[in-house]
Motif scaffolding. Structure first.
Motif, mmCIF file in Angstrom:
data_model
loop_
_atom_site.group_PDB
_atom_site.id
_atom_site.type_symbol
_atom_site.label_atom_id
_atom_site.label_comp_id
_atom_site.label_asym_id
_atom_site.label_seq_id
_atom_site.Cartn_x
_atom_site.Cartn_y
_atom_site.Cartn_z
ATOM 1 N N THR A 23 -6.163 5.082 -7.342
ATOM 2 C CA THR A 23 -6.844 4.431 -8.467
ATOM 3 C C THR A 23 -5.922 4.158 -9.648
ATOM 4 O O THR A 23 -6.340 3.511 -10.615
ATOM 5 C CB THR A 23 -8.036 5.269 -8.945
ATOM 6 O OG1 THR A 23 -7.573 6.543 -9.403
ATOM 7 C CG2 THR A 23 -9.056 5.457 -7.837
ATOM 8 N N ARG A 24 -4.669 4.626 -9.603
ATOM 9 C CA ARG A 24 -3.680 4.225 -10.612
ATOM 10 C C ARG A 24 -2.918 2.980 -10.182
ATOM 11 O O ARG A 24 -2.205 2.375 -10.987
ATOM 12 C CB ARG A 24 -2.677 5.350 -10.860
ATOM 13 C CG ARG A 24 -3.236 6.562 -11.554
ATOM 14 C CD ARG A 24 -2.170 7.639 -11.676
ATOM 15 N NE ARG A 24 -1.071 7.207 -12.518
ATOM 16 C CZ ARG A 24 -0.990 7.450 -13.830
ATOM 17 N NH1 ARG A 24 -1.966 8.101 -14.437
ATOM 18 N NH2 ARG A 24 0.051 7.037 -14.525
ATOM 19 N N LYS A 25 -3.063 2.609 -8.906
ATOM 20 C CA LYS A 25 -2.272 1.522 -8.353
ATOM 21 C C LYS A 25 -3.143 0.288 -8.070
ATOM 22 O O LYS A 25 -3.281 -0.588 -8.898
ATOM 23 C CB LYS A 25 -1.550 1.998 -7.089
ATOM 24 C CG LYS A 25 -0.526 3.115 -7.357
ATOM 25 C CD LYS A 25 0.650 2.613 -8.180
ATOM 26 C CE LYS A 25 1.715 3.672 -8.342
ATOM 27 N NZ LYS A 25 2.878 3.172 -9.128
ATOM 28 N N ALA A 34 0.534 6.402 4.990
ATOM 29 C CA ALA A 34 1.285 6.755 3.791
ATOM 30 C C ALA A 34 1.081 5.716 2.691
ATOM 31 O O ALA A 34 0.944 6.061 1.512
ATOM 32 C CB ALA A 34 2.771 6.891 4.131
ATOM 33 N N ALA A 35 1.033 4.436 3.079
ATOM 34 C CA ALA A 35 0.786 3.379 2.089
ATOM 35 C C ALA A 35 -0.618 3.488 1.510
ATOM 36 O O ALA A 35 -0.836 3.227 0.325
ATOM 37 C CB ALA A 35 0.995 2.011 2.740
ATOM 38 N N LEU A 36 -1.583 3.884 2.333
ATOM 39 C CA LEU A 36 -2.937 4.098 1.830
ATOM 40 C C LEU A 36 -2.952 5.199 0.775
ATOM 41 O O LEU A 36 -3.511 5.035 -0.317
ATOM 42 C CB LEU A 36 -3.879 4.473 2.971
ATOM 43 C CG LEU A 36 -4.290 3.392 3.963
ATOM 44 C CD1 LEU A 36 -5.232 3.987 5.010
ATOM 45 C CD2 LEU A 36 -4.969 2.221 3.262
ATOM 46 N N ARG A 37 -2.344 6.336 1.108
ATOM 47 C CA ARG A 37 -2.373 7.487 0.200
ATOM 48 C C ARG A 37 -1.692 7.172 -1.128
ATOM 49 O O ARG A 37 -2.197 7.531 -2.199
ATOM 50 C CB ARG A 37 -1.674 8.684 0.843
ATOM 51 C CG ARG A 37 -2.379 9.263 2.044
ATOM 52 C CD ARG A 37 -1.694 10.534 2.524
ATOM 53 N NE ARG A 37 -2.269 10.972 3.788
ATOM 54 C CZ ARG A 37 -1.752 10.691 4.983
ATOM 55 N NH1 ARG A 37 -0.629 9.990 5.057
ATOM 56 N NH2 ARG A 37 -2.331 11.122 6.078
ATOM 57 N N ARG A 38 -0.564 6.524 -1.051
ATOM 58 C CA ARG A 38 0.261 6.366 -2.245
ATOM 59 C C ARG A 38 -0.118 5.158 -3.084
ATOM 60 O O ARG A 38 0.039 5.166 -4.312
ATOM 61 C CB ARG A 38 1.724 6.262 -1.818
ATOM 62 C CG ARG A 38 2.707 6.411 -2.951
ATOM 63 C CD ARG A 38 4.098 6.670 -2.432
ATOM 64 N NE ARG A 38 5.048 6.852 -3.519
ATOM 65 C CZ ARG A 38 6.346 7.069 -3.347
ATOM 66 N NH1 ARG A 38 6.833 7.156 -2.110
ATOM 67 N NH2 ARG A 38 7.153 7.205 -4.385
ATOM 68 N N PRO A 75 -9.173 8.804 -0.987
ATOM 69 C CA PRO A 75 -8.572 8.205 -2.189
ATOM 70 C C PRO A 75 -7.753 9.204 -2.993
ATOM 71 O O PRO A 75 -7.959 10.420 -2.936
ATOM 72 C CB PRO A 75 -9.804 7.732 -2.984
ATOM 73 C CG PRO A 75 -10.867 7.526 -1.952
ATOM 74 C CD PRO A 75 -10.633 8.599 -0.933
ATOM 75 N N ALA A 76 -6.804 8.650 -3.763
ATOM 76 C CA ALA A 76 -5.938 9.453 -4.631
ATOM 77 C C ALA A 76 -6.030 8.929 -6.055
ATOM 78 O O ALA A 76 -6.494 7.807 -6.294
ATOM 79 C CB ALA A 76 -4.494 9.394 -4.130
#
Length: 549
Positions: free
Chosen positions: A318-320, A309-313, A546-547
């Protein structure tokens, strides 16, 4: 397989590549590196030259301590050893190459422990300094991994265990003033987060330079610090292992660790954001999203689903934090984000200390494929380095502040070994990874084909990687062939144990071993064990992609 490249590897002389020693201790340091059997060769590109430039500069960061055994220094403008880095994660990496120096570096902090149990935050030629605590990577984890990998003399582990036990008591006594069970930050330097917006309006050092005192007139201090709390949680987990190894009961340490973990989630975790924040004295969360998240995860907090979940969010967003050259020290969508690298800053740049702390967080949860998405761009950036600075531009990969910085040098040695080399693990395995650096920057080749060697328990292993396939040699003889995009795990003698998928696509082909061919199809992060003459799936967690928002 590329016989020409294999011969190039075998003819490589690391001593000649490293150049003439600059000081008497350099010779013994280089000799120990050579005994590791580690060599690297590439068919093209810049990476090989940069790799040996790093080896040439590494002895500059290894200095005799008070005329005694050589110890690792941080390097650059940092003249000495820092507990948050040099004495923990830096030495943990060095332990695979020059274990005697790693061990001397660990011992330095136990040898200079104060009578009340406080360990120095740094040791320089002027002696130990105790002004702040400056904790990040748990010392116990680094010491335990060194112990399991190298099996040092019988005195080392008990000595370090007792020192860390006393320091745990000190932290409990002086850094839990609010009675929450969390570890408190009294100043910016307690976590090494120089110039981070996390610590705006917080003094850099503790009250009157005393690590036992917090500024009494601060409207916001002390902070309940998630990274310091996670450090103590992980520290206690590893102290439990040490206690068991020394014939003691580790249950008390396990119980203390669980108490610390409960405090961390109760006070510092925001379920809505899925993020860990400092909590100020009024109970407000300091909502700055920083690499605190990665620090907590590298302390083995949370299960596999929590990490995914930490990976996804966050980490692969790429915004984080997932910049072109990840990871940034502050989330990129924070208005306080500052990418400039010309000074020591944790307000945005990609820091090499973050990069060397990253692999453990990923590999602890078997996220091998996702880790390669960090290794690949950073290796590309490092192939262009000439100074080995502290920071990288998250936009361009250009190196920034300072030079001859040991975390940057060790990052190159570590990332090459993880991406396309031979990694000995504390669990008694050897990892042979069948990848090569990909030309991400302007299509420029980093290393089209690679070869790597390492000596383990007197046996020389060599790995040759091409995009057509990979081959492992044992004492000069072909040992295993396997498809590109896979990782082979063996025991320390080279006996085949398992295969892991190292790319997002399904890797198909054959493994040739001991006169037999084994057809395989292994998905990303999937693990197949060799059992009763066939490969059997034992883990398949998929891949987190990636998100962008």
């Amino acid at each position: 397989m590329n016989e020409k490249l294999l011969q190039k590897l075998r003819q490589t002389d690391p001593a000649a590549k490293a150049g003439e020693p600059k000081k008497p201790s350099d010779r013994q340091v280089l000799e120990e590196f050579i005994r590791s059997g580690v060599k690297f060769a590439a068919s093209s590109g810049r990476l090989e030259d940069t790799y040996y430039l790093a080896l040439r500069k590494l002895p500059d960061c290894i200095v005799p301590a008070g005329g005694k055994d050589p110890v690792l220094h941080e390097g650059g403008v940092y003249l000495g050893c820092w507990l948050e880095s040099t004495g923990t994660i830096n030495a943990e990496l060095l332990s695979r190459f020059i274990p005697s120096v790693a061990q001397s570096t660990y011992r330095l902090f136990a040898d200079h422990q104060a009578e009340d149990g406080l360990m120095p935050y740094k040791v320089t030629e002027n002696g130990p300094a105790y002004r702040q605590i400056q904790l990040v990577t748990p010392l116990a984890r680094s010491v335990w991994n060194h112990y399991r990998l190298n099996r040092p003399d019988g005195e080392f582990l008990p000595r370090m265990y007792q020192a860390m036990r006393r320091y745990d008591e000190w932290l409990s006594r002086y850094r839990n003033t609010r009675g929450t069970g969390c570890v408190e930050a009294f100043c910016t330097f307690d976590t090494g987060h120089d110039l981070s917006p996390r610590f705006w309006h917080v003094p850099d050092t503790p009250h009157w330079g005393d690590p036992r005192q917090c500024h009494p007139d601060s409207p916001i201090l002390p902070f309940l610090a998630p990274d310091l709390t996670a450090n103590v949680y992980c520290q206690r987990k590893y102290l439990a292992r040490m206690a068991e190894a020394l014939g003691e009961d580790g249950n008390d340490w396990e119980a203390k660790a669980e108490e610390t973990l409960r405090s961390l989630f109760q006070h510092c975790f925001d379920e809505t954001d899925g993020f860990f924040y400092d909590v100020d004295r009024s109970g407000q969360m300091v909502r700055v999203q920083s690499d605190v998240l990665l620090r907590v995860l590298a302390c083995e907090v949370g299960d596999g689903d929590f990490f995914a979940a930490a990976l996804r969010r966050y980490l692969l967003n790429t915004r984080k934090f997932f910049a072109k050259y990840p990871f940034t020290s502050i989330a990129m969508d924070d208005p306080r984000f500052d990418p400039f690298t010309s000074y020591n800053s944790w307000a945005g740049p990609t820091n090499f200390l973050t990069l060397i702390r990253t692999p453990h967080a990923f590999e602890h949860h078997h996220r091998h494929v996702e880790l390669t998405w960090i290794l690949q761009p950073i290796v590309s950036a490092m192939s262009r380095m000439s100074r080995f600075g502290q920071t990288l531009s998250p936009w361009t990969g250009e190196e920034g502040y300072t030079e001859t910085y040991s975390p940057a040098i060790l990052c190159l040695l570590d990332y090459v070994e993880r991406l396309c080399g031979i990694v000995p693990t504390p669990e008694g395995e050897l990892w042979f990874t069948g990848l090569v650096p990909y030309p991400l920057d302007h299509g420029e080749e980093t290393a089209e084909q690679t070869a790597y060697s390492r000596t383990v328990d007197g046996v020389t292993f060599e790995l040759v990687n091409t995009r057509e396939g990979s081959a492992i040699y044992r004492n000069g003889e072909l040992h295993i062939r396997f498809p590109y995009g896979a990782r082979i795990a063996t025991d320390r003698g080279g006996r085949l144990k398992s295969v892991i998928g190292m790319t997002v696509r399904t890797v198909q082909g054959r493994i040739e071993y001991q006169g037999r061919e084994y057809p395989i199809a292994v998905q990303g992060n999937e693990k197949l064990d060799l059992t009763d003459g066939q490969f059997v799936g034992v883990r398949n967690i998929g891949v987190v992609v990636p998100a962008y928002q």
